[in-house]
Scaffold this active site. Structure first.
Site, PDB file in Angstrom:
ATOM      1  N   GLU A 170       0.842  -1.192   0.000  1.00  0.00           N
ATOM      2  CA  GLU A 170       0.000   0.000   0.000  1.00  0.00           C
ATOM      3  C   GLU A 170       0.884   1.250   0.000  1.00  0.00           C
ATOM      4  OE1 GLU A 170      -3.290   0.345  -0.488  1.00  0.00           O
ATOM      5  OE2 GLU A 170      -2.510   2.373  -0.654  1.00  0.00           O
ATOM      6  N   LYS A 221       8.201  -1.709  -2.466  1.00  0.00           N
ATOM      7  CA  LYS A 221       7.591  -0.933  -1.380  1.00  0.00           C
ATOM      8  C   LYS A 221       8.674  -0.340  -0.467  1.00  0.00           C
ATOM      9  CE  LYS A 221       5.016   0.824   1.651  1.00  0.00           C
ATOM     10  NZ  LYS A 221       4.212   2.026   1.460  1.00  0.00           N
ATOM     11  N   CYS A 240       6.304   4.517   9.363  1.00  0.00           N
ATOM     12  CA  CYS A 240       6.931   3.633   8.377  1.00  0.00           C
ATOM     13  C   CYS A 240       8.316   4.004   7.875  1.00  0.00           C
ATOM     14  CB  CYS A 240       5.995   3.459   7.193  1.00  0.00           C
ATOM     15  SG  CYS A 240       4.527   2.537   7.678  1.00  0.00           S
TER      16      CYS A 240
END
Ligand SMILES: NC(=O)C1=CN([C@@H]2O[C@H](COP(=O)(O)OP(=O)(O)OC[C@H]3O[C@@H](n4cnc5c(N)ncnc54)[C@H](O)[C@@H]3O)[C@@H](O)[C@H]2O)C=CC1
Ligand SMILES: O=C(O)[C@H]1O[C@H](OP(=O)(O)OP(=O)(O)OC[C@H]2O[C@@H](n3ccc(=O)[nH]c3=O)[C@H](O)[C@@H]2O)[C@H](O)[C@@H](O)[C@@H]1O
Length: 464
Positions: free
Chosen positions: A162, A222, A278
């Protein structure tokens, strides 16, 4: 293959908004978002949709439309797994705090628990989708666990990282730059599984923005994307310090550099340092993976992004102490903002936490106002650092309900989050209520220097 039932394990910042948007766009698919956190699920089910646990512009409207139509939130994980054709794993993957890889590697225990639960419960074939951000080759571990149960169920593992950013989650999900799907594209079963997920996104995402790759490229892309983004912030922040020494202005440098179409203008805003759940964890994870393959130069290269970020937070805090005549002991410092960026109530790894900790060590008294963050969260963030006792944190830190109240009789104001409302404050009124000289430290380049200096503030802004 047509997907009729989806289960998403993990009702957090990613699972909640992502599934809400899929539910809105695909009314023919039933989606159940499950979590072990009962309080969180209860909040997602709260009758008053304004009380859902995650604040994102536009999210409550979508939840209101889809909830109890084809979007459900539940703690009955087994039932949701049993019913689903496709299972998204969207649980947290924090940095390990123990054992091998402590402080660097991603802690995959929650992921593994999900895999074992799926393996135990599943009676028919499932497509399992990695939505969490994972180290490259995690799909192999998932496959091993799932395939070794011996109950004859066939699993296809897809990677579908995502890329949404908090604060703009709904817009990012509605209109993504790309959707990335990694799968076992060398087999027909793998291809079919990839196509099933492509078909879901194709309800609203143009097909040329849906990219399919092998699983390892998808997993690694990612981590790479987050590393590149964070690297841009550290790069411009490195320049901000040089600007302060030379009379250059980092905003002007950023515009000049960003107009080169090869460089691009986005993500070049200097700040007190990047936060969020993150960037740091994903770069540390990348550093750990590189080291584990013996790629020390690669590891050192990326680690520097974190070192620079830590330096920026510390430098902002130490500048406050230096400017306030080398002591903040017993002085009141007002904090405007605590979230790691505007338009979110998320505080994970927020620069404000580390700036506060530094100033508290210098015995400052801090009074905090953030429009979306609650006092319990602020205290929890400080307690988590374990730097001082919980009693000391409550004694030295106060949380109030307005910016004006925070700034009253303060020696200095530190602006830590770029909430729009801080631009509109009556800064003259704030100035008048403060002790003089009144210091204003803008860690976000949100405020205009000229007007603040005209009011009488001693004004400091990152990178100028
Ligand atoms: N926060 C963000 O903006 C983004 C996060 N990611 C990634 O997505 C993943 C999830 O992140 P967030 O949603 O922010 O985390 P979060 O911490 O908000 O949510 C994770 C949820 O999973 C639940 N959970 C953990 N183990 C479980 C289990 N065994 N069974 C059921 N529920 C379980 C937790 O209770 C929690 O509510 C992470 O890997 C993160 O790196 C990716 C893109 C954006
Ligand atoms: O994997 C993730 O969790 C997500 O991480 C980031 O999203 P997020 O952390 O929500 O927010 P960002 O907008 O990227 O901001 C991160 C931090 O960098 C800071 N930042 C960002 C941009 C900038 O120019 N300058 C700057 O200081 C922000 O203030 C914030 O503290 C990425 O932007 C998402 O693509 C990714 O999906």
């Amino acid at each position: 293959m047509k997907i009729k039932n989806i289960c998403c394990i993990g009702a957090g910042y990613v699972g909640g908004p992502t599934m809400a948007v899929i539910a809105q766009k695909c009314p023919e698919i039933d989606i159940t978002v499950v979590d072990i956190n009962e309080k969180r699920i209860a909040a997602w089910n709260d009758e008053n949709v304004d009380n859902i646990p995650i604040y994102e512009p536009g999210l409550s409207e979508i939840v209101e439309e889809a909830r109890d139509r084809n979007l459900f939130f539940s703690t009955d994980i087994d039932a949701a797994i049993d019913k689903a054709d496709m299972i998204f794993i969207s649980v947290n993957t924090p940095t390990k705090t123990y054992g091998i890889g402590k402080g660097m590697a991603a802690d995959l225990k929650y992921i593994e628990l999900c895999a074992r639960q799926i393996a135990r419960v599943a009676k028919d074939d499932k497509i399992v989708v990695e939505k969490s951000t994972l180290p490259v080759r995690t799909a192999q571990a998932l496959k091993d666990i799932l395939d070794n149960t011996g109950n004859g169920v066939n699993y296809q593992i897809l990677s579908n990282p995502e890329f949404l950013a908090e604060g703009t989650a709904v817009d990012d999900l509605m209109d993504p730059d790309r959707v990335l799907i990694g799968g076992d594209i060398d087999t027909s079963e793998g291809e079919e599984a990839v196509q099933a997920l492509v078909d879901i996104y194709a309800h609203w995402v143009p097909e040329d923005r849906i990219l399919t790759t092998n699983v390892w490229s998808s997993e690694l892309s990612k981590l790479t994307a987050n590393a590149f983004l964070a690297q841009r912030v550290s790069s411009i922040n490195a320049m901000s310090e040089l600007c302060e020494k030379t009379g250059a202005d980092v905003n002007e440098v950023s515009i000049a550099v960003g107009m080169d179409s090869r460089i691009g203008s986005k993500f070049l805003k200097s700040s007190v340092g990047f936060g969020g759940s993150c960037f740091q964890k994903d770069i540390l994870n990348l550093v750990y993976i590189a080291k584990s393959f013996g790629l020390n130069e690669v590891a050192d290269y990326w680690e520097q992004v974190i070192i620079m970020n830590d330096h920026q937070k510390k430098r902002f805090a130490s500048n406050i102490v230096k400017t306030l005549y080398n002591t903040v002991s017993g002085k009141k410092i007002a904090f405007l903002g605590w979230a790691f960026k505007k338009d979110t109530n998320d505080t994970r790894e927020s620069a404000a936490i580390y700036v506060a900790d530094y100033l508290l060590n210098e015995q400052a008294e801090i009074v905090i106002y953030d429009p979306k963050v609650r006092a319990e969260q602020i205290y929890a963030d400080l307690d988590y650092l374990n730097t001082r006792t919980e009693e000391e944190n409550r004694k030295q830190v106060k949380v109030v309900n307005s910016a004006y109240e925070a700034c009253e009789e303060a020696h200095a104001v530190a602006l830590l989050t770029e909430w729009d409302e801080f631009k509109e404050l009556d800064w003259k009124k704030i100035y008048e209520s403060m002790l003089k000289p009144a210091f204003l430290f803008d860690g976000r380049r949100l405020l205009e220097r000229k007007t603040k200096e005209k009011i009488g503030f001693e004004f400091y802004a990152i990178g100028s």
